[in-house]
Scaffold this motif. Sequence first.
Motif, short mmCIF file in Angstrom:
data_model
loop_
_atom_site.label_atom_id
_atom_site.label_comp_id
_atom_site.label_asym_id
_atom_site.label_seq_id
_atom_site.Cartn_x
_atom_site.Cartn_y
_atom_site.Cartn_z
N UNK A 218 39.25 -28.07 59.85
CA UNK A 218 39.34 -28.25 61.30
C UNK A 218 38.03 -28.83 61.80
N UNK A 219 38.10 -30.04 62.38
CA UNK A 219 36.91 -30.74 62.87
C UNK A 219 36.99 -30.87 64.39
N UNK A 220 36.09 -30.17 65.07
CA UNK A 220 36.02 -30.19 66.53
C UNK A 220 34.67 -30.73 67.00
N UNK A 221 34.06 -31.55 66.19
CA UNK A 221 32.74 -32.08 66.51
C UNK A 221 32.73 -32.81 67.86
N UNK A 222 31.78 -32.42 68.71
CA UNK A 222 31.59 -33.11 69.98
C UNK A 222 32.72 -32.94 70.97
N UNK B 39 34.20 -27.29 61.50
CA UNK B 39 33.12 -28.11 62.05
C UNK B 39 33.10 -27.96 63.56
N UNK B 40 32.04 -27.35 64.07
CA UNK B 40 31.86 -27.15 65.51
C UNK B 40 30.62 -27.89 66.01
N UNK B 41 30.18 -28.88 65.28
CA UNK B 41 28.94 -29.59 65.59
C UNK B 41 28.95 -30.17 67.00
N UNK B 42 27.89 -29.88 67.75
CA UNK B 42 27.74 -30.46 69.07
C UNK B 42 28.61 -29.85 70.15
N UNK B 43 29.31 -28.78 69.84
CA UNK B 43 30.15 -28.14 70.85
C UNK B 43 29.26 -27.33 71.80
N UNK C 95 36.86 -19.43 54.02
CA UNK C 95 35.92 -20.36 54.63
C UNK C 95 34.74 -20.63 53.70
N UNK C 96 34.57 -21.90 53.35
CA UNK C 96 33.52 -22.32 52.43
C UNK C 96 32.38 -23.03 53.16
N UNK C 97 32.72 -23.78 54.21
CA UNK C 97 31.71 -24.57 54.93
C UNK C 97 31.84 -24.34 56.43
N UNK C 98 30.72 -24.00 57.08
CA UNK C 98 30.68 -23.79 58.52
C UNK C 98 29.56 -24.63 59.11
N UNK C 99 29.93 -25.58 59.97
CA UNK C 99 28.98 -26.50 60.58
C UNK C 99 28.86 -26.18 62.06
N UNK C 100 27.72 -25.66 62.46
CA UNK C 100 27.44 -25.36 63.87
C UNK C 100 26.21 -26.13 64.35
N UNK C 101 25.99 -27.31 63.78
CA UNK C 101 24.86 -28.14 64.18
C UNK C 101 24.88 -28.40 65.68
N UNK C 102 23.71 -28.30 66.29
CA UNK C 102 23.51 -28.65 67.69
C UNK C 102 24.44 -27.91 68.64
N UNK C 103 24.84 -26.71 68.27
CA UNK C 103 25.49 -25.80 69.23
C UNK C 103 24.35 -25.15 70.00
N UNK D 63 28.25 -23.01 52.46
CA UNK D 63 27.41 -23.92 53.24
C UNK D 63 27.38 -23.48 54.69
N UNK D 64 26.18 -23.24 55.21
CA UNK D 64 25.99 -22.86 56.61
C UNK D 64 24.99 -23.82 57.24
N UNK D 65 25.44 -24.57 58.23
CA UNK D 65 24.61 -25.58 58.89
C UNK D 65 24.38 -25.17 60.33
N UNK D 66 23.14 -24.81 60.68
CA UNK D 66 22.80 -24.44 62.06
C UNK D 66 21.70 -25.35 62.59
N UNK D 67 21.68 -26.54 62.10
CA UNK D 67 20.73 -27.61 62.45
C UNK D 67 20.69 -27.82 63.97
N UNK D 68 19.51 -27.78 64.56
CA UNK D 68 19.36 -28.14 65.97
C UNK D 68 19.88 -27.11 66.95
N UNK D 69 20.06 -25.86 66.53
CA UNK D 69 20.47 -24.80 67.45
C UNK D 69 19.22 -24.14 68.04
N UNK D 70 19.43 -23.10 68.84
CA UNK D 70 18.31 -22.37 69.44
C UNK D 70 18.05 -21.04 68.73
N UNK D 71 18.48 -20.95 67.49
CA UNK D 71 18.26 -19.72 66.73
C UNK D 71 16.76 -19.43 66.62
N UNK D 72 16.39 -18.21 66.96
CA UNK D 72 14.98 -17.83 67.02
C UNK D 72 14.49 -17.13 65.76
N UNK D 73 15.43 -16.61 64.97
CA UNK D 73 15.03 -15.74 63.85
C UNK D 73 16.12 -15.77 62.79
#
Length: 400
Positions: free
Chosen positions: A149-153, A173-177, A194-202, A220-230
């Motif tokens: 399921x790709x819901x990017x942007x 894929x929830x990138x940019x949502x 679930x093998x791959x979860x993309x939350x880039x730029x959420x 695979x866990x992608x949290x690229x560009x989020x506001x995760x603090x820790x």
Amino acid sequence: MHDQLKILGREIVKENLQNPGKRSRLWDYKDVQTTLRKKMCTEKVEALRVTLNFNQDERVFDCVHCDHFHHLSNLRLLELNNAGLEGNPKNHLLSNLVWLDWRGCREKSKLFALNMKNLVILNLCSSPVELNLEDWKRLMLKAGSLKVLNLKGCPWITASLEFPASMPLCCLILEGCLLSTPTIDESISSLENLVSLNMKRCISMKHLPPALCSLRALKELLIYGTKVERLHFEEGSLPALEILSACECEVLGEVTDSIGLLKNLRKLALRSCKQLKGLPHFIGKLVWLQEMDLSYTLINELPSSVKEWKNLEVLKMVHTYLEGFPEAIKDLEKLQELDFTHCESLSEDCDITGLSSLRIVRLKCTRISRVLTGDYGLSNLYILEKDDGVEFIYPRAISL
């Protein structure tokens, strides 16, 4: 796929030039236009692509009439690239559809008219269609066999999304949502496949969702560009995780000792986490780690425990604040690439005597004066990159 292979494959399926409707795949907009508008026989068509095209500033073909689908009984793949559907569709169109790629989908009535019972891949990236919570539940019910399921942007995602426990989803894929809440719904923990979860730029996500702890198949866990603090993980979290990318989390200031719980991790990317000043001692427990990227962080030293990274192959620390060559990496026998470019405080000797697999060393814009390779040299080392360019070297002591 290489472009030449794509061209070859497309030529192979052009088995009937006079009647494109007898081909198994239609991708050229002229062939699609000819086949659908002239209502040719389309029983053999299994894959169809309709895209927005322009000819001399005039729109040529940007939609398909719903009536045409009744002649596409064997269609398995449908790609509508910023194209739409015309007419008043009846429910359960395209009962054999397995892959729906509808970028730029605008009308939910047309979306729900398609039969999704056998759908395995659904791509709605960059779609302005507005789905409320009830619409989302309906979509999950209709497409209960989804694996990708790709819901990017997708700008309409403004609330937590619930997932049915029975869904065999492998890739989400929830990138940019623009998520309005800092986490995702706890129901994600029921996605056992679930093998791959993309939350880039959420960009609203400030914490890792606790529900992630139950994703035992996640690799695979992608949290690229989020506001995760820790970065913090509970005992038993993510036992299968191999790739964790938290690059450009600009407020990420701490990686806790719990990182050592991710014992299967192969790749850890923390590039451009501009508040990150150090790594915990327990990071040495990542004994299967093969690639680490700490570039553009505030790190000025590595903990002594990294000597346990016996499987490390790539270490990137571009533009960090290292002052001396890290003692802990001197005996990592599988290390192949070392990048200290723009470590402007890095001085003294670079001792790579114990790095027997090293092939590439990048030291541009450092204060390193010598690279020491030992009496017998390093048989695999062939690139040394310094300010004066790339030098091909033979095993020996090198003065810079």
